[in-house]
Enzyme design. Structure first.
Site, PDB file in Angstrom:
ATOM      1  N   ARG A  35     -22.000  32.449 -12.554  1.00 42.50           N
ATOM      2  CA  ARG A  35     -20.698  31.831 -12.252  1.00 42.50           C
ATOM      3  C   ARG A  35     -20.430  30.607 -13.118  1.00 42.50           C
ATOM      4  O   ARG A  35     -19.276  30.332 -13.454  1.00 42.50           O
ATOM      5  CB  ARG A  35     -20.627  31.466 -10.778  1.00 42.50           C
ATOM      6  CG  ARG A  35     -20.486  32.720  -9.932  1.00 42.50           C
ATOM      7  CD  ARG A  35     -20.426  32.384  -8.477  1.00 42.50           C
ATOM      8  NE  ARG A  35     -20.056  33.556  -7.714  1.00 42.50           N
ATOM      9  CZ  ARG A  35     -20.485  33.803  -6.492  1.00 42.50           C
ATOM     10  NH1 ARG A  35     -21.309  32.952  -5.891  1.00 42.50           N
ATOM     11  NH2 ARG A  35     -20.101  34.877  -5.854  1.00 42.50           N
ATOM     12  N   GLY A 377     -14.810  39.949  -1.880  1.00 44.87           N
ATOM     13  CA  GLY A 377     -13.730  39.960  -0.889  1.00 44.87           C
ATOM     14  C   GLY A 377     -12.363  39.836  -1.529  1.00 44.87           C
ATOM     15  O   GLY A 377     -11.415  40.541  -1.146  1.00 44.87           O
TER      16      GLY A 377
END
Ligand code: AMP
Length: 399
Positions: A35, A377
Protein backbone atom coordinates in the site's frame (compact mmCIF):
# COMPACT_ATOMS: atom_id res chain seq x y z
CA UNK A 1 -13.31 17.35 -11.96
CA UNK A 2 -9.60 17.86 -12.30
CA UNK A 3 -7.22 14.96 -12.46
CA UNK A 4 -3.96 15.05 -10.60
CA UNK A 5 -2.07 15.30 -13.91
CA UNK A 6 -3.86 18.52 -14.84
CA UNK A 7 -3.08 20.17 -11.54
CA UNK A 8 0.09 22.11 -10.77
CA UNK A 9 0.97 21.70 -7.11
CA UNK A 10 3.78 24.28 -7.14
CA UNK A 11 3.69 26.25 -3.89
CA UNK A 12 0.63 24.31 -2.65
CA UNK A 13 0.21 22.14 0.40
CA UNK A 14 -1.70 19.01 -0.53
CA UNK A 15 -3.66 17.10 2.11
CA UNK A 16 -3.48 13.55 0.75
CA UNK A 17 -5.69 10.74 2.10
CA UNK A 18 -3.72 7.57 1.53
CA UNK A 19 -4.37 3.97 2.56
CA UNK A 20 -1.38 3.20 4.75
CA UNK A 21 -3.27 0.48 6.61
CA UNK A 22 -0.27 -1.86 6.34
CA UNK A 23 0.29 -5.01 8.41
CA UNK A 24 2.88 -4.60 11.20
CA UNK A 25 4.56 -7.39 13.19
CA UNK A 26 4.91 -7.41 17.00
CA UNK A 27 8.04 -5.23 16.68
CA UNK A 28 6.06 -2.70 14.62
CA UNK A 29 7.91 -3.64 11.45
CA UNK A 30 5.99 -3.46 8.18
CA UNK A 31 5.43 -6.97 6.83
CA UNK A 32 3.85 -5.94 3.51
CA UNK A 33 4.47 -2.47 2.06
CA UNK A 34 2.28 -2.86 -1.05
CA UNK A 35 0.00 0.00 0.00
CA UNK A 36 2.89 2.36 0.62
CA UNK A 37 4.43 1.55 -2.74
CA UNK A 38 1.05 2.09 -4.41
CA UNK A 39 0.86 5.67 -3.11
CA UNK A 40 4.37 6.67 -4.24
CA UNK A 41 3.50 8.01 -7.74
CA UNK A 42 0.86 10.41 -6.36
CA UNK A 43 3.18 11.72 -3.64
CA UNK A 44 6.05 12.00 -6.12
CA UNK A 45 3.96 14.00 -8.58
CA UNK A 46 3.11 16.59 -5.91
CA UNK A 47 6.71 16.85 -4.72
CA UNK A 48 8.11 17.11 -8.27
CA UNK A 49 5.70 19.96 -9.03
CA UNK A 50 7.13 21.86 -6.06
CA UNK A 51 4.30 21.14 -3.64
CA UNK A 52 4.34 19.94 -0.05
CA UNK A 53 2.58 16.74 1.04
CA UNK A 54 0.53 16.22 4.19
CA UNK A 55 -0.25 12.51 4.47
CA UNK A 56 -3.20 11.20 6.44
CA UNK A 57 -4.39 7.62 6.89
CA UNK A 58 -5.92 5.14 9.25
CA UNK A 59 -4.07 2.07 10.54
CA UNK A 60 -5.84 -0.93 12.07
CA UNK A 61 -8.90 -0.67 14.25
CA UNK A 62 -8.04 1.30 17.38
CA UNK A 63 -10.89 1.07 19.89
CA UNK A 64 -10.73 4.14 22.08
CA UNK A 65 -8.02 6.65 21.35
CA UNK A 66 -4.29 6.25 20.70
CA UNK A 67 -2.63 2.83 20.81
CA UNK A 68 1.09 2.39 20.18
CA UNK A 69 0.60 -0.63 17.94
CA UNK A 70 -1.54 1.42 15.58
CA UNK A 71 0.73 4.46 15.44
CA UNK A 72 1.67 5.72 11.98
CA UNK A 73 5.01 6.78 13.51
CA UNK A 74 6.17 3.25 12.65
CA UNK A 75 5.99 4.17 8.96
CA UNK A 76 8.21 7.24 9.11
CA UNK A 77 11.53 5.50 8.40
CA UNK A 78 10.04 3.49 5.51
CA UNK A 79 8.80 6.75 3.94
CA UNK A 80 12.16 8.47 4.54
CA UNK A 81 13.90 5.62 2.76
CA UNK A 82 11.42 5.80 -0.15
CA UNK A 83 11.61 9.56 -0.69
CA UNK A 84 15.19 10.06 0.52
CA UNK A 85 14.17 12.96 2.67
CA UNK A 86 13.34 13.73 6.26
CA UNK A 87 9.65 13.03 6.97
CA UNK A 88 8.01 15.15 9.67
CA UNK A 89 5.48 13.55 12.00
CA UNK A 90 2.52 15.12 13.82
CA UNK A 91 1.73 13.06 16.95
CA UNK A 92 -1.93 14.05 16.63
CA UNK A 93 -3.67 14.53 13.27
CA UNK A 94 -5.43 17.67 14.50
CA UNK A 95 -4.64 20.29 17.17
CA UNK A 96 -2.01 23.04 17.50
CA UNK A 97 1.08 20.91 16.80
CA UNK A 98 -0.29 19.52 13.53
CA UNK A 99 -1.37 23.03 12.54
CA UNK A 100 2.08 24.45 13.35
CA UNK A 101 3.93 21.68 11.46
CA UNK A 102 1.64 22.10 8.45
CA UNK A 103 2.10 25.86 8.56
CA UNK A 104 5.89 25.57 8.53
CA UNK A 105 5.99 22.89 5.82
CA UNK A 106 8.07 23.91 2.79
CA UNK A 107 7.77 22.83 -0.86
CA UNK A 108 9.27 19.37 -1.36
CA UNK A 109 8.64 18.39 2.26
CA UNK A 110 6.43 15.62 3.68
CA UNK A 111 4.41 15.68 6.89
CA UNK A 112 2.77 12.48 8.11
CA UNK A 113 -0.18 12.84 10.49
CA UNK A 114 -0.90 10.36 13.27
CA UNK A 115 -3.65 7.76 12.79
CA UNK A 116 -6.98 9.43 11.95
CA UNK A 117 -8.92 6.71 13.77
CA UNK A 118 -7.43 7.74 17.12
CA UNK A 119 -10.36 10.18 16.94
CA UNK A 120 -13.89 8.74 16.90
CA UNK A 121 -14.86 11.78 14.83
CA UNK A 122 -13.12 10.25 11.78
CA UNK A 123 -15.44 7.27 11.34
CA UNK A 124 -18.46 9.33 12.38
CA UNK A 125 -17.78 11.66 9.47
CA UNK A 126 -17.75 14.62 11.86
CA UNK A 127 -17.82 17.90 9.93
CA UNK A 128 -15.80 19.93 12.47
CA UNK A 129 -13.06 17.33 12.51
CA UNK A 130 -13.04 17.24 8.69
CA UNK A 131 -12.86 21.03 8.61
CA UNK A 132 -9.90 21.07 10.96
CA UNK A 133 -8.06 18.57 8.75
CA UNK A 134 -8.94 20.71 5.74
CA UNK A 135 -7.35 23.83 7.26
CA UNK A 136 -3.95 22.10 7.09
CA UNK A 137 -3.67 22.39 3.30
CA UNK A 138 -4.72 24.17 0.11
CA UNK A 139 -5.76 21.18 -1.97
CA UNK A 140 -7.26 17.74 -1.22
CA UNK A 141 -6.22 14.53 -2.95
CA UNK A 142 -7.97 11.25 -2.19
CA UNK A 143 -5.88 8.22 -3.09
CA UNK A 144 -7.36 5.72 -0.63
CA UNK A 145 -9.57 3.44 -2.73
CA UNK A 146 -9.78 0.85 0.07
CA UNK A 147 -11.88 3.25 2.17
CA UNK A 148 -13.77 4.93 -0.67
CA UNK A 149 -16.96 3.06 0.35
CA UNK A 150 -16.90 4.78 3.75
CA UNK A 151 -18.30 8.23 4.41
CA UNK A 152 -15.61 9.20 6.89
CA UNK A 153 -14.29 12.67 7.70
CA UNK A 154 -11.04 12.22 5.75
CA UNK A 155 -12.46 10.16 2.87
CA UNK A 156 -15.55 12.14 1.95
CA UNK A 157 -16.69 14.93 4.28
CA UNK A 158 -13.42 16.90 3.97
CA UNK A 159 -13.96 17.36 0.22
CA UNK A 160 -16.66 19.95 0.81
CA UNK A 161 -14.03 22.36 2.15
CA UNK A 162 -12.15 22.23 -1.14
CA UNK A 163 -14.88 23.05 -3.68
CA UNK A 164 -12.41 23.70 -6.49
CA UNK A 165 -9.25 21.99 -5.36
CA UNK A 166 -10.09 18.34 -4.86
CA UNK A 167 -9.14 15.36 -6.96
CA UNK A 168 -8.34 11.66 -6.99
CA UNK A 169 -4.79 10.37 -6.92
CA UNK A 170 -3.35 7.80 -9.29
CA UNK A 171 -4.40 4.76 -7.21
CA UNK A 172 -8.05 5.85 -7.16
CA UNK A 173 -8.00 6.62 -10.88
CA UNK A 174 -6.45 3.25 -11.74
CA UNK A 175 -8.86 1.33 -9.49
CA UNK A 176 -11.91 2.97 -11.07
CA UNK A 177 -10.60 2.52 -14.61
CA UNK A 178 -9.98 -1.17 -14.00
CA UNK A 179 -13.34 -1.72 -12.33
CA UNK A 180 -15.06 0.02 -15.24
CA UNK A 181 -13.32 -2.32 -17.67
CA UNK A 182 -15.23 -5.27 -16.27
CA UNK A 183 -18.42 -3.27 -15.78
CA UNK A 184 -18.69 -1.82 -19.26
CA UNK A 185 -18.03 -3.54 -22.59
CA UNK A 186 -16.22 -6.54 -21.16
CA UNK A 187 -14.93 -8.82 -23.89
CA UNK A 188 -16.53 -12.28 -23.97
CA UNK A 189 -16.41 -14.95 -22.78
CA UNK A 190 -16.58 -13.20 -19.41
CA UNK A 191 -15.98 -15.36 -16.33
CA UNK A 192 -16.46 -14.37 -12.71
CA UNK A 193 -14.90 -16.53 -10.02
CA UNK A 194 -16.46 -16.07 -6.59
CA UNK A 195 -15.03 -17.74 -3.53
CA UNK A 196 -14.52 -17.10 0.15
CA UNK A 197 -16.37 -18.05 3.25
CA UNK A 198 -19.92 -16.80 2.93
CA UNK A 199 -22.58 -16.08 0.33
CA UNK A 200 -24.15 -13.44 2.52
CA UNK A 201 -21.29 -10.98 1.79
CA UNK A 202 -21.56 -11.55 -1.94
CA UNK A 203 -25.27 -11.84 -2.75
CA UNK A 204 -25.61 -8.45 -4.39
CA UNK A 205 -22.51 -8.78 -6.50
CA UNK A 206 -23.52 -12.28 -7.63
CA UNK A 207 -26.95 -10.99 -8.65
CA UNK A 208 -25.39 -8.13 -10.61
CA UNK A 209 -22.88 -10.41 -12.26
CA UNK A 210 -25.63 -12.71 -13.55
CA UNK A 211 -26.62 -9.89 -15.92
CA UNK A 212 -23.12 -9.62 -17.31
CA UNK A 213 -21.10 -12.80 -17.25
CA UNK A 214 -21.09 -15.99 -19.33
CA UNK A 215 -19.64 -18.18 -16.57
CA UNK A 216 -19.89 -17.93 -12.82
CA UNK A 217 -17.53 -20.27 -10.97
CA UNK A 218 -18.34 -20.76 -7.30
CA UNK A 219 -15.70 -21.93 -4.81
CA UNK A 220 -14.72 -21.71 -1.16
CA UNK A 221 -16.96 -22.21 1.84
CA UNK A 222 -19.95 -20.68 0.10
CA UNK A 223 -20.06 -23.59 -2.39
CA UNK A 224 -21.62 -25.87 0.21
CA UNK A 225 -24.69 -23.71 0.70
CA UNK A 226 -25.25 -24.10 -3.05
CA UNK A 227 -24.58 -27.86 -2.89
CA UNK A 228 -27.03 -28.32 -0.01
CA UNK A 229 -29.61 -26.16 -1.77
CA UNK A 230 -29.23 -28.51 -4.74
CA UNK A 231 -30.03 -31.53 -2.54
CA UNK A 232 -26.45 -32.62 -1.74
CA UNK A 233 -25.13 -34.14 1.50
CA UNK A 234 -22.39 -31.80 2.74
CA UNK A 235 -21.36 -33.38 6.09
CA UNK A 236 -20.15 -30.66 8.43
CA UNK A 237 -19.02 -28.24 5.70
CA UNK A 238 -19.66 -24.56 6.20
CA UNK A 239 -23.29 -23.72 5.41
CA UNK A 240 -25.63 -20.76 5.75
CA UNK A 241 -28.95 -22.47 6.45
CA UNK A 242 -30.85 -19.21 6.07
CA UNK A 243 -29.44 -18.71 2.57
CA UNK A 244 -30.56 -22.02 1.04
CA UNK A 245 -33.58 -20.45 -0.67
CA UNK A 246 -31.44 -17.64 -1.93
CA UNK A 247 -28.90 -20.10 -3.36
CA UNK A 248 -31.76 -21.89 -5.17
CA UNK A 249 -32.99 -18.54 -6.49
CA UNK A 250 -29.51 -17.65 -7.78
CA UNK A 251 -29.18 -21.02 -9.55
CA UNK A 252 -32.60 -20.48 -11.16
CA UNK A 253 -31.75 -16.91 -12.18
CA UNK A 254 -28.49 -18.11 -13.73
CA UNK A 255 -30.38 -20.66 -15.83
CA UNK A 256 -32.91 -18.05 -16.96
CA UNK A 257 -30.12 -15.69 -17.96
CA UNK A 258 -28.14 -18.41 -19.72
CA UNK A 259 -25.22 -18.08 -17.34
CA UNK A 260 -23.13 -21.20 -16.87
CA UNK A 261 -23.05 -21.32 -13.08
CA UNK A 262 -20.63 -23.98 -11.78
CA UNK A 263 -20.50 -25.46 -8.30
CA UNK A 264 -17.43 -27.66 -7.59
CA UNK A 265 -18.27 -31.27 -8.57
CA UNK A 266 -15.74 -32.58 -6.09
CA UNK A 267 -13.97 -31.36 -2.99
CA UNK A 268 -10.92 -31.95 -0.85
CA UNK A 269 -12.52 -33.02 2.41
CA UNK A 270 -11.06 -33.23 5.92
CA UNK A 271 -12.21 -34.68 9.24
CA UNK A 272 -11.37 -31.46 11.10
CA UNK A 273 -10.65 -27.80 10.33
CA UNK A 274 -6.88 -28.21 10.49
CA UNK A 275 -3.89 -28.72 8.23
CA UNK A 276 -3.15 -31.89 10.23
CA UNK A 277 -6.58 -33.39 9.57
CA UNK A 278 -7.09 -36.62 7.63
CA UNK A 279 -7.73 -35.64 4.03
CA UNK A 280 -9.67 -37.26 1.20
CA UNK A 281 -11.39 -36.41 -2.08
CA UNK A 282 -15.18 -36.67 -2.35
CA UNK A 283 -18.01 -35.67 -4.64
CA UNK A 284 -19.30 -32.39 -3.23
CA UNK A 285 -22.85 -33.83 -3.18
CA UNK A 286 -21.73 -36.86 -1.13
CA UNK A 287 -19.62 -35.65 1.77
CA UNK A 288 -19.74 -38.06 4.73
CA UNK A 289 -21.12 -36.91 8.09
CA UNK A 290 -18.46 -35.15 10.21
CA UNK A 291 -16.27 -34.48 7.15
CA UNK A 292 -16.05 -31.03 5.63
CA UNK A 293 -15.15 -29.62 2.22
CA UNK A 294 -12.15 -27.32 2.55
CA UNK A 295 -11.06 -26.92 -1.09
CA UNK A 296 -12.33 -27.63 -4.58
CA UNK A 297 -11.35 -31.13 -5.78
CA UNK A 298 -9.21 -32.28 -8.73
CA UNK A 299 -12.12 -32.60 -11.19
CA UNK A 300 -13.46 -29.14 -10.30
CA UNK A 301 -9.93 -27.73 -10.62
CA UNK A 302 -9.68 -29.08 -14.17
CA UNK A 303 -13.13 -27.82 -15.14
CA UNK A 304 -12.57 -24.35 -13.68
CA UNK A 305 -9.11 -24.01 -15.21
CA UNK A 306 -10.54 -24.98 -18.58
CA UNK A 307 -13.28 -22.33 -18.44
CA UNK A 308 -10.81 -19.69 -17.22
CA UNK A 309 -8.23 -20.46 -19.92
CA UNK A 310 -10.90 -19.90 -22.57
CA UNK A 311 -12.11 -16.57 -21.15
CA UNK A 312 -11.40 -13.07 -22.41
CA UNK A 313 -12.45 -11.21 -19.26
CA UNK A 314 -11.94 -12.56 -15.74
CA UNK A 315 -13.03 -11.16 -12.40
CA UNK A 316 -11.86 -13.07 -9.33
CA UNK A 317 -12.89 -12.46 -5.75
CA UNK A 318 -12.32 -14.90 -2.90
CA UNK A 319 -10.22 -18.06 -2.47
CA UNK A 320 -11.38 -21.52 -3.61
CA UNK A 321 -10.58 -23.08 -0.25
CA UNK A 322 -8.87 -22.55 3.07
CA UNK A 323 -5.75 -21.44 1.21
CA UNK A 324 -3.99 -20.35 4.41
CA UNK A 325 -3.48 -24.09 5.11
CA UNK A 326 -1.16 -25.77 2.58
CA UNK A 327 -3.33 -28.90 2.24
CA UNK A 328 -6.27 -26.79 1.07
CA UNK A 329 -4.54 -24.21 -1.13
CA UNK A 330 -4.26 -26.27 -4.31
CA UNK A 331 -7.61 -25.16 -5.76
CA UNK A 332 -6.79 -21.48 -5.27
CA UNK A 333 -3.35 -22.03 -6.83
CA UNK A 334 -4.83 -23.85 -9.83
CA UNK A 335 -7.27 -21.01 -10.42
CA UNK A 336 -4.46 -18.44 -10.09
CA UNK A 337 -2.36 -20.35 -12.61
CA UNK A 338 -5.23 -20.54 -15.09
CA UNK A 339 -5.85 -16.78 -14.70
CA UNK A 340 -2.16 -16.14 -15.42
CA UNK A 341 -2.32 -18.38 -18.52
CA UNK A 342 -5.44 -16.66 -19.82
CA UNK A 343 -3.84 -13.25 -19.23
CA UNK A 344 -0.74 -14.33 -21.19
CA UNK A 345 -3.09 -15.21 -24.08
CA UNK A 346 -4.60 -11.72 -24.02
CA UNK A 347 -7.45 -11.91 -21.52
CA UNK A 348 -8.09 -9.05 -19.13
CA UNK A 349 -7.99 -10.21 -15.49
CA UNK A 350 -9.01 -8.23 -12.43
CA UNK A 351 -8.26 -9.65 -8.99
CA UNK A 352 -10.56 -8.20 -6.36
CA UNK A 353 -8.70 -7.29 -3.15
CA UNK A 354 -8.67 -9.20 0.12
CA UNK A 355 -7.76 -12.87 0.16
CA UNK A 356 -7.62 -13.46 -3.59
CA UNK A 357 -5.17 -10.55 -3.91
CA UNK A 358 -3.14 -12.01 -1.02
CA UNK A 359 -3.08 -15.41 -2.76
CA UNK A 360 -1.94 -13.91 -6.07
CA UNK A 361 0.76 -11.88 -4.27
CA UNK A 362 1.90 -14.91 -2.26
CA UNK A 363 2.28 -16.97 -5.43
CA UNK A 364 4.29 -14.18 -7.05
CA UNK A 365 1.70 -13.75 -9.83
CA UNK A 366 0.80 -10.10 -9.23
CA UNK A 367 2.67 -8.87 -12.29
CA UNK A 368 1.21 -11.64 -14.49
CA UNK A 369 -2.45 -10.66 -14.10
CA UNK A 370 -3.92 -7.45 -15.51
CA UNK A 371 -4.70 -5.67 -12.25
CA UNK A 372 -4.75 -6.51 -8.53
CA UNK A 373 -7.20 -4.26 -6.74
CA UNK A 374 -6.24 -2.86 -3.33
CA UNK A 375 -9.84 -2.46 -2.20
CA UNK A 376 -11.89 -5.54 -1.37
CA UNK A 377 -15.08 -4.03 0.05
CA UNK A 378 -14.86 -0.85 -2.01
CA UNK A 379 -14.44 -2.79 -5.25
CA UNK A 380 -17.39 -5.08 -4.50
CA UNK A 381 -19.64 -2.14 -3.63
CA UNK A 382 -18.62 -0.34 -6.80
CA UNK A 383 -19.34 -3.46 -8.86
CA UNK A 384 -22.71 -3.81 -7.13
CA UNK A 385 -23.57 -0.44 -8.63
CA UNK A 386 -23.40 1.51 -5.38
CA UNK A 387 -22.09 5.05 -5.27
CA UNK A 388 -18.85 5.23 -3.35
CA UNK A 389 -18.95 8.24 -0.99
CA UNK A 390 -15.20 8.85 -1.48
CA UNK A 391 -15.66 9.11 -5.24
CA UNK A 392 -18.94 11.03 -5.09
CA UNK A 393 -17.41 13.65 -2.77
CA UNK A 394 -14.72 14.40 -5.34
CA UNK A 395 -17.21 14.51 -8.21
CA UNK A 396 -19.78 16.74 -6.45
CA UNK A 397 -19.81 20.35 -7.53
CA UNK A 398 -22.76 21.66 -5.48
CA UNK A 399 -21.00 22.67 -2.27
P1 AMP B 1 -13.96 -14.06 2.46
O1 AMP B 1 -13.40 -13.13 3.47
O2 AMP B 1 -15.42 -14.22 2.47
O3 AMP B 1 -13.39 -13.80 1.05
O4 AMP B 1 -13.43 -15.51 2.88
C1 AMP B 1 -12.09 -15.84 2.94
C2 AMP B 1 -11.92 -16.94 3.91
O5 AMP B 1 -12.73 -18.03 3.54
C3 AMP B 1 -10.51 -17.46 3.98
O6 AMP B 1 -9.98 -17.17 5.24
C4 AMP B 1 -10.66 -18.95 3.76
O7 AMP B 1 -9.89 -19.71 4.66
C5 AMP B 1 -12.13 -19.19 4.02
N1 AMP B 1 -12.61 -20.39 3.32
C6 AMP B 1 -12.45 -20.68 2.02
N2 AMP B 1 -12.97 -21.88 1.74
C7 AMP B 1 -13.49 -22.38 2.87
C8 AMP B 1 -14.16 -23.59 3.20
N3 AMP B 1 -14.41 -24.51 2.26
N4 AMP B 1 -14.56 -23.76 4.47
C9 AMP B 1 -14.30 -22.82 5.40
N5 AMP B 1 -13.67 -21.64 5.15
C10 AMP B 1 -13.27 -21.43 3.90
Amino acid sequence: MKTIDEYNFAGKKAVVRVDFNVPLDENHRITDDTRIRAAVPTIQKILSDGGAVILMSHLGRPKAGPEEKFSLRHLVSRLEQEFRTNVKFAPDCVGPEAAQLAHELQPGEILLLENLRFHKAEEKGDADFAKELATLGDVYVNDAFGTAHREHASTAVIARYFPNDKMMGYVMQAELENARRVLENAERPYTAIMGGAKISDKILIIEKLLDRVDNLLIGGGMSYTFVKADGGEIGSSLVEEDKLDLARKLIKMAKEKNVNIMIPVDSIVADQFSNDANVDTALSHHIKPLWMGLDIGPEAREQYADVIRNSKTILWNGPMGVFEMSNFSVGTEAVAEAVVEATAKGAYSLIGGGDSAAAVNQLGYASRVSYVSTGGGALLEYMEGKTLPGVAAIERTDY
